[in-house]
Write an enzyme that holds these catalytic residues in place. Sequence first.
Site, PDB file in Angstrom:
ATOM      1  N   ASP A   1     -10.733   2.363  -2.909  1.00 21.82           N
ATOM      2  CA  ASP A   1     -11.255   2.104  -1.566  1.00 21.82           C
ATOM      3  C   ASP A   1     -12.776   2.169  -1.548  1.00 21.82           C
ATOM      4  O   ASP A   1     -13.406   1.774  -0.571  1.00 21.82           O
ATOM      5  CB  ASP A   1     -10.706   3.146  -0.579  1.00 21.82           C
ATOM      6  CG  ASP A   1      -9.297   2.806  -0.133  1.00 21.82           C
ATOM      7  OD1 ASP A   1      -8.838   1.685  -0.414  1.00 21.82           O
ATOM      8  OD2 ASP A   1      -8.660   3.664   0.503  1.00 21.82           O
TER       9      ASP A   1
ATOM     10  N   ASP B   1       0.837  -1.205   0.000  1.00 22.08           N
ATOM     11  CA  ASP B   1       0.000   0.000   0.000  1.00 22.08           C
ATOM     12  C   ASP B   1       0.871   1.255   0.000  1.00 22.08           C
ATOM     13  O   ASP B   1       2.087   1.208   0.276  1.00 22.08           O
ATOM     14  CB  ASP B   1      -0.885  -0.045   1.265  1.00 22.08           C
ATOM     15  CG  ASP B   1      -2.152   0.778   1.150  1.00 22.08           C
ATOM     16  OD1 ASP B   1      -2.300   1.530   0.170  1.00 22.08           O
ATOM     17  OD2 ASP B   1      -2.999   0.663   2.061  1.00 22.08           O
TER      18      ASP B   1
HETATM   19  C1  DGJ Z   1      -5.751   2.008   2.148  1.00 28.00           C
HETATM   20  C2  DGJ Z   1      -6.190   0.788   1.406  1.00 28.00           C
HETATM   21  O1  DGJ Z   1      -6.698   1.131   0.151  1.00 28.00           O
HETATM   22  C3  DGJ Z   1      -7.208   0.035   2.261  1.00 28.00           C
HETATM   23  O2  DGJ Z   1      -7.703  -1.074   1.561  1.00 28.00           O
HETATM   24  C4  DGJ Z   1      -6.549  -0.379   3.537  1.00 28.00           C
HETATM   25  O3  DGJ Z   1      -5.510  -1.278   3.254  1.00 28.00           O
HETATM   26  C5  DGJ Z   1      -6.001   0.847   4.262  1.00 28.00           C
HETATM   27  N1  DGJ Z   1      -5.158   1.623   3.406  1.00 28.00           N
HETATM   28  C6  DGJ Z   1      -5.229   0.435   5.494  1.00 28.00           C
HETATM   29  O4  DGJ Z   1      -4.627   1.508   6.101  1.00 28.00           O
END
Ligand code: DGJ
Length: 624
Positions: free
Chosen positions: A531, A461
């Site tokens: 997200d 991420d």
């Molecule tokens: C952003 C990601 O897109 C989410 O799916 C998740 O992993 C969060 N970060 C965790 O902090």
Amino acid sequence: MADITYNAASKCWILQLEGSTYCIGLSEDASSLQHIYWGPRIASAVASEMVHSSASLMGPFESPTGISREEYAPWGEMRFGEPGLKVEYADGTRAIEWVFDEHGFERSGASQTLWLRFRDQAYPLLVTLYYRIYDDHDVIERWVQLENTGGNGPVTIEQALSADWRPPRRERYRLTYLHGRWGKEMQVAEVMLGPGKIILESRRGMTSHQFNPWVALDPEANATEESGEVWSAALAWSGSWKIVVETTPRGEVHCIGGLNDFDFRYHLAEGEQLDLPAFVGLYSSKGFGGISRGWHAYEREHILPETPDAVRPVLYNSWEATTFAVNEQNQLELAEKAAKLGVEVFVVDDGWFGARDNDHAGLGDWTVNREKFPRGLNPLIAQVNALGMRFGLWVEPEMVNPNSDLYRTHPDWVYHFRQRTRSEGRNQLVLNLARDDVREWMFVTLNALLSEHNIEFIKWDLNRSFSEPGWPDEVERNPQRVWLDHVRNLYWVIDELRRHHPHVAFESCAGGGGRVDLGILPRVEQVWPSDNTDALDRLRIQEGFSYAYAPRVMMCWVTDCPNFVTKRTVPLSYRFHVAMAGSLGIGGDLSQWTPQEQEEAGGFIAMYKRCLLYTSDAADDLTR
Ligand code: DGJ
């Protein structure tokens, strides 16, 4: 079959692809390379007889070369369009005058590569233009290699784009591109081009949610899903990038792209070579459907890592269920429920390490939090494996919270300028991965994590854009190379981890779809597009995504309603149908799902596996 030939009489190179032809030729004095043809397949004899664009002079303010259809233009002489390359030599000269040097071809398996080398007539710079084509495809990978052959100090590169694409002369083009923001990535936008430039770019150090490095051009907006000519291009780069679509005063459209030159300078040392990222082109006469099928097939066959999984395994991710409050007990309970549904990979997301109880602390401290996992991660992993699932873990290695042991020990490891604010995004700073010591630390840390645990999936991420990209220790030398070196080192770390741990699959995530591009795809099995898991919003995101990228890499979770972003409630069956258009995952809080919901979910997962295993390419056909 892909075939590249050189016609010595007309000094042109002809690239024959599956259903298209591409032709370039040298000017009479060998000082410029001219674009001749890109379109439906024609005989090589016909292509080689096409004349170079005849550039009629437009008064004393232009030059024939400057208004010709140059294949890749160095800045120098009377050129005023967007150039491919701009450098400064050690003596202050800032113009390139080059001449053709030599060329060569190579075949390797299903691909053939052509290279054309130019050299500056007075300075030690070699510029090699590369073209790679593949059997049964219409994509052309183009990139450039720069080499300082030495004897005159460093060559400072100020702008170095990878390729310039020239669709044929037509009255007017429509530009289609992908834009968005967090939670609304990959929205399809279009505009009819007029005189001037449209610049799509990222200055954020990452690919970005705002624009994706992919474009399509069709004349007079004639293309539909099924028919019409479309010229498309996509960039293989995961850092700051730029694509300029310029309509010249003569009405010529060209589309040039590569590393973003904003705030960029790179000192190419004597003897050093620099390979620029590929900017890949694709032609189709079968409309936007033809273009997207062309991109998907190319990615499946030549870009994505080889994998023993015919289809991506069904995944469960606990983020929306437990956020940072993960522990051995609640993860095991979720894992037991997930396994019953038919899930194949169980992923523990953020919160498992350091002092990570929320997003204010812990990033950078990649050791297991012993309050949450008193016995470490291995007992949970063993139980997940015993349930028949692989175990996956979330990391965000390029970032650090100021409230972390890593930052307290190495405050100089983040990008920053002296006497300036260190701006925080999501309470975190960006590690200066251009530094060798940071690169080493990142590899060693992650290598240990993978060596000490049976982890078979990593979600990588990144949750903020870069700012204050300073490197005070490097200020006397070349601090502006961070834009390039961060990404090169990122690729190096992932490549090394993959080499040491070939059984581990990777997912690219950047707070959703902020890092989806042809540069990261060779290094990851899948990506996280957004997200925003609201199924209705996802339809638009997935549609835009599928213009450029294969649905099999598009991870789609079924999550809970009301959705946490949109507050919308839609039926479980609808959520499954939308998620099954890509690679299926579950992200809901299974502890709250009723027995009926669990049964319905199990039925959908079984159906999904049946359909996709029937033909492993089916996932790529479902959304288009
Ligand atoms: C952003 C990601 O897109 C989410 O799916 C998740 O992993 C969060 N970060 C965790 O902090």
